[in-house]
Design an enzyme around this catalytic site. Structure first.
Site, PDB file in Angstrom:
ATOM      1  CE  LYS A  92      83.283  35.184  53.827  1.00 27.20           C
ATOM      2  NZ  LYS A  92      81.926  34.925  54.365  1.00 27.20           N
ATOM      3  CD  GLU A 114      76.946  35.061  48.577  1.00 22.65           C
ATOM      4  OE1 GLU A 114      76.615  34.146  47.808  1.00 22.65           O
ATOM      5  OE2 GLU A 114      77.445  34.852  49.704  1.00 22.65           O
ATOM      6  CB  SER A 381      87.811  36.365  59.941  1.00 27.28           C
ATOM      7  OG  SER A 381      87.749  37.781  59.924  1.00 27.28           O
TER       8      SER A 381
END
Lengths: 400, 261
Positions: A92, A114, A381
């Site tokens: 991210k 969010e 990830s």
């Protein structure tokens, strides 16, 4: 497939995408697009982002040979792209590092985002702290409970967490609330969307920033095994880690791409988040894409063991890639995910995020189609620290 | 030409301002919505804007969000709302009805919006559909439905021109940057923007979002051709529903209508 630049000027990937938002936001989207197009080609911006990736995030993330997993599946060589080793523990940060520069350039004083699993919230709070910008994170009340570690991390980084109780109190509702905040504070606020979802230009911007993963992989694959991988596997919720690792390989048709969705509970038919496999085209959060909805056009509650995949929508580019058959999407259930979570922890010394464990859970099926000469890559990830209390609870273990 | 054209022409001829009243289909029940719609008309409402409930209404503040939730929990569907309109039309074939909602529900229910049966409706406001494209882009093939488009304080001149070109019926001016029901109104900005908008479009301009009192309506109607009352009314309906004392709502609408006419 010819190399056409997607999205088109209206923000569509084939039939999917667009800007389905209240009029108040249209100006902000146009400004964002034009600022991004300017920055994209600026060498100063490229330099800054490369420096941040190297010195703050810790890129490039390694490509690691998973010897014991390979042995277990007795097939292709399994390689791991270690996004879990990035600063803040997931892919991210690749996106937030880039978007915060955009925010700063546009003179915005206030950052909103969010978050589902909390990883995007942490990655946003991190970059906002670094630039001294006010930061507000919207998070479904249910996710606040199941990701309490990340909630505390966000607060430590100086951001505010706003639990969202409306609707299903998960990621979808956090997005609704973030959009409402943005409509209200559009003049001074930058909304860092965390996945390849939302109105144009977000799916393109988030994809581009995350594409560093696929670009690195191309170089590392050459270095480690002298050719492109035969297959790449990534989990898909909104789809940002998958889009990031797939995108540089879209034109390399010899590389098979697998997107793994959350099938949720094995015995309950409607408790899933497998948008591409089981949904139908619809419009949510600014884009036309596959959507989990009923026949009357109401969005349905979803379920996944992982908060980060518990979302009824998916990025529009994934919908396009599904329809043209470039990516093979299929779901795995919670049970298989938990099994993979333990397996990877015990065999490789890597505790994966529950989202990531979906990609690992697909190995059993996928590896059967490949031989020992082949190389397949799993995108790791994120790391699983944030999920430890969830897993312990599910298995009846008290951490008190 | 449909009922909306007739009503707007009539208002213009009378040099009178229009009153648009919003309520959510199925809040608190379909039967009550029908009763309220007739009550609205008798209280001087010119145009009814019927909200179609959606699971994820991103442009709504908490008042209308809750109303959508209540309606969905009651089992309100597009087809029940449609049935409600058919019933309404048995007694009232003059009052224009505009459906307001979100792209996804309209797209999923487009079969109701086409053909002869759709003649009970006069226009659509699709909150998350960009104003320069029309409902046809959602696969709704119906030329007789007006596309009521929204213009916000943040809309630049280039977009204003594109949206006005595509608009029909009237233009809905959004009074502030925010979700429905929030904020206090800056009438200086509203007046300035509406007057400017009149140089771009010949269509009537209605002012909506945040109008609560008779005084708000009066100030907005000074420059606009009409006003839309939404959240305030939805809240009143919710308050009056347990005892069904809707007289309070009708008196309120009556006083607003009298003030702006």
């Amino acid at each position: 497939m010819s190399k056409i630049e997607l999205p088109n000027k209206d923000g569509f990937f084939g039939n999917y995408g667009g800007k389905f938002v209240p009029e108040t936001l249209m100006k902000a989207l146009t400004e964002l697009e034009s600022e991004y197009n300017k920055l994209k080609t600026s060498t100063a911006f490229q330099k800054q982002i490369d420096k941040d990736y190297a010195e703050f995030v810790g890129r490039p993330s390694p490509l690691y040979f998973a010897e014991r997993l390979t042995k277990k599946y007795k097939g292709p060589k399994i390689w791991l792209k270690r996004e879990d080793l990035n600063h803040t523990g997931a892919h991210k940060i690749n996106n937030t590092i880039g978007q915060i520069i955009l925010a700063k350039k546009m003179g915005k004083k206030r950052i909103i985002a969010e978050t589902g699993a909390g990883q995007h919230g942490v990655a946003t709070a991190t970059v906002a702290a670094r630039l001294g910008l006010e930061c507000h994170i919207y998070m479904g009340a249910e996710d606040v409970d199941r990701q309490s570690l990340n909630v505390y991390r966000i607060k430590l980084l100086g951001a505010s967490v706003h639990p969202v109780h409306s609707g299903t109190a998960t990621l979808k509702d956090a997005l609704n609330e973030a959009i409402r905040d943005w409509v209200t504070n559009v003049e001074d606020t930058y909304y860092i969307i965390g996945s390849v979802t939302g109105p144009h230009p977000y799916p393109m911007i988030v994809r581009d920033f995350n594409s560093i993963v696929g670009r690195e992989l191309k170089i590392q694959a050459k270095h480690h095994f002298g050719k492109l991988p035969n297959a790449i596997i990534a989990c898909v919720g909104g789809g940002s880690n998958a889009m990031g690792i797939f995108y540089p390989f879209i034109q390399n048709k010899q590389v098979n791409l697998y997107g793994i969705e959350a099938d949720g509970r094995k015995l309950e038919k409607n408790k899933h988040s497998a948008t591409l496999t089981k949904g139908s085209p619809g419009i949510l959060h600014g884009a036309l894409s596959y959507l989990i909805q009923d026949k009357k056009g109401q969005v349905l509650p979803t379920h996944s063991i992982s908060a980060g995949l518990d979302y009824p929508g998916v990025g529009p580019e994934h919908s396009y890639l599904k329809d043209i058959g470039r990516v093979n999407y299929f779901p795995v259930n919670d049970e298989a995910v938990l099994k993979a979570f333990h397996e990877v922890s015990e065999l490789e010394g890597i505790i994966p995020a529950l989202e990531t464990a979906h990609a690992f859970a697909a190995l059993e099926k996928i590896s059967k189609s490949y031989s020992v000469k082949d190389n397949i890559v799993v995108n790791v990830s994120g790391r699983g620290d944030k999920d430890i209390s969830t897993v312990a609870k599910l298995e009846g273990i008290s951490l008190e | 030409m449909n009922r909306l054209d007739d009503r707007l022409n009539h208002l213009k001829a009378e040099n009178s301002k229009g009153l648009v009243a919003y309520l959510v289909a199925g809040d608190p029940s379909i039967q009550t919505t029908l009763e309220l719609m007739h009550g609205f008309v008798q209280s001087g409402v010119d145009i009814i804007e019927l909200g179609i409930p959606f699971s994820d209404p991103i442009a709504e503040g908490i008042t209308i969000q809750n109303a959508h939730d209540r309606a969905l929990k009651n089992g309100t569907t597009f087809s029940l709302a449609f049935k409600l309109l058919q019933d309404f039309r048995k007694d009232d074939n003059q009052t224009p009805i505009i459906l307001m909602g979100y792209s996804n529900t309209f797209m999923a229910n487009r079969k109701f919006l086409e053909g002869k049966n759709a003649k009970i409706i006069d226009g659509l406001i699709i909150v998350d559909l960009p104003g320069e494209i029309s409902h046809k882009n959602l696969g709704i093939n119906n030329d007789s439905l007006h596309s009521i488009t929204l213009i916000a304080p943040t809309t630049n001149n280039k977009r204003k021109r594109a949206i006005c070109k595509n608009a029909s019926g009237f233009i809905y001016y959004v009074n502030f940057r925010g979700v429905t029901g929030s904020s206090s109104l800056d009438f200086e900005e509203i007046t300035r923007n509406i007057i400017e908008l009149k140089s771009t479009s010949n269509l009537p301009i209605f002012s909506g979002f945040g109008i609560k009192t008779k005084e708000d309506a009066l100030l907005a109607a000074a420059s606009a051709d009409g006003v839309v009352i939404g959240s305030y009314l939805v809240n009143l309906i919710h308050q009056c529903s347990p005892k069904k004392n809707y007289k309070k709502i009708y008196n309120y609408l009556n006083s607003v209508a009298k003030a702006i006419k």
